[in-house]
Write a protein that holds these residues in place. Structure first.
Motif, mmCIF file in Angstrom:
data_model
loop_
_atom_site.group_PDB
_atom_site.id
_atom_site.type_symbol
_atom_site.label_atom_id
_atom_site.label_comp_id
_atom_site.label_asym_id
_atom_site.label_seq_id
_atom_site.Cartn_x
_atom_site.Cartn_y
_atom_site.Cartn_z
ATOM 1 N N GLN A 47 0.951 -0.819 0.301
ATOM 2 C CA GLN A 47 0.089 0.016 0.005
ATOM 3 C C GLN A 47 0.772 1.327 0.015
ATOM 4 O O GLN A 47 2.076 1.139 0.170
ATOM 5 C CB GLN A 47 -1.296 -0.463 1.462
ATOM 6 C CG GLN A 47 -1.919 1.028 1.509
ATOM 7 C CD GLN A 47 -2.692 0.580 2.473
ATOM 8 O OE1 GLN A 47 -3.435 0.124 2.357
ATOM 9 N NE2 GLN A 47 -3.224 1.864 2.702
ATOM 10 N N VAL A 49 1.044 4.693 1.375
ATOM 11 C CA VAL A 49 -0.099 5.540 2.998
ATOM 12 C C VAL A 49 0.888 6.599 2.635
ATOM 13 O O VAL A 49 1.571 6.993 2.997
ATOM 14 C CB VAL A 49 0.956 4.802 4.410
ATOM 15 C CG1 VAL A 49 0.594 5.365 5.473
ATOM 16 C CG2 VAL A 49 0.446 3.734 3.548
ATOM 17 N N ILE A 114 1.037 -1.100 8.678
ATOM 18 C CA ILE A 114 0.317 0.720 8.857
ATOM 19 C C ILE A 114 -0.586 0.859 9.612
ATOM 20 O O ILE A 114 -0.369 1.585 10.190
ATOM 21 C CB ILE A 114 -0.551 -0.163 7.713
ATOM 22 C CG1 ILE A 114 -0.733 -0.227 6.002
ATOM 23 C CG2 ILE A 114 -2.053 1.032 7.672
ATOM 24 C CD1 ILE A 114 -1.734 -1.211 5.624
ATOM 25 N N ARG A 118 -0.235 4.530 11.724
ATOM 26 C CA ARG A 118 -1.115 5.553 11.744
ATOM 27 C C ARG A 118 -0.559 6.256 14.074
ATOM 28 O O ARG A 118 -1.802 7.372 13.859
ATOM 29 C CB ARG A 118 -2.659 4.180 11.450
ATOM 30 C CG ARG A 118 -2.595 4.746 10.244
ATOM 31 C CD ARG A 118 -2.611 5.828 9.716
ATOM 32 N NE ARG A 118 -3.491 5.631 8.588
ATOM 33 C CZ ARG A 118 -3.230 6.327 7.099
ATOM 34 N NH1 ARG A 118 -1.915 7.748 7.874
ATOM 35 N NH2 ARG A 118 -3.353 6.499 6.060
#
Length: 153
Positions: A47, A49, A114, A118
């Motif tokens: 991904q 991010v 991830i 965060r």
């Protein structure tokens, strides 16, 4: 920018829209052997991010970036923020503080990384900022003695 290209190549098994577009014009044979649709399931997990800052100020250090670079699925960090930069609260893509490409064969590793990013964002651990003494003072400590209505009119 092409920071996502390595991610795309890993997900598809070796090609991205960049190679496919070039082959469409310059190597018809190579283009003709590309699959009509991307592989399912994907060949890897990853991904991009987009990084968010919930704090603002002048940056004196970027400890969160150091943590991100050590993540198991880390591939690439793109950012314009460095020591001395001024960071504002992220409210849109333009005010984001960077992007990270994560890629791994194990989906759980990507999800964990991830979540780590965060948490860094939510806890304002991406950056250390110059302490602004005015912002640190309580209203009751400010000097209001010389303030009067006549000064405001």
């Amino acid at each position: 920018d092409g920071n996502w290209q390595q991610l795309a190549q890993a997900l598809t098994g070796g090609y991205s829209q960049v190679e496919a577009s070039v082959d469409a014009y310059l190597d018809k044979k190579a283009f003709s052997v590309l699959p009509q649709i991307p592989p399912t399931p994907a060949k890897a997990f990853g991904q991009e991010v987009i990084l968010v800052s919930y704090a603002e100020g002048e940056v004196v250090a970027t400890p969160g970036y150091d943590v991100i670079k050590k993540l198991e699925s880390f591939v690439y960090l793109e950012t314009g923020v460095a020591t001395g930069s001024h960071v504002e609260h992220t409210v849109d893509l333009v005010t984001s503080v960077g992007s990270v490409i994560l890629l791994h064969q194990d989906e759980d590793v990507v999800k964990k990384d991830i979540a780590t990013i965060r948490e860094l964002e939510k806890n304002n651990k991406l950056f250390d900022f110059v302490k602004n003494s005015m912002m640190m003072k309580a209203v009751s400590t400010l000097n209001f003695q010389n303030l009067s209505l006549s000064n405001l009119m």
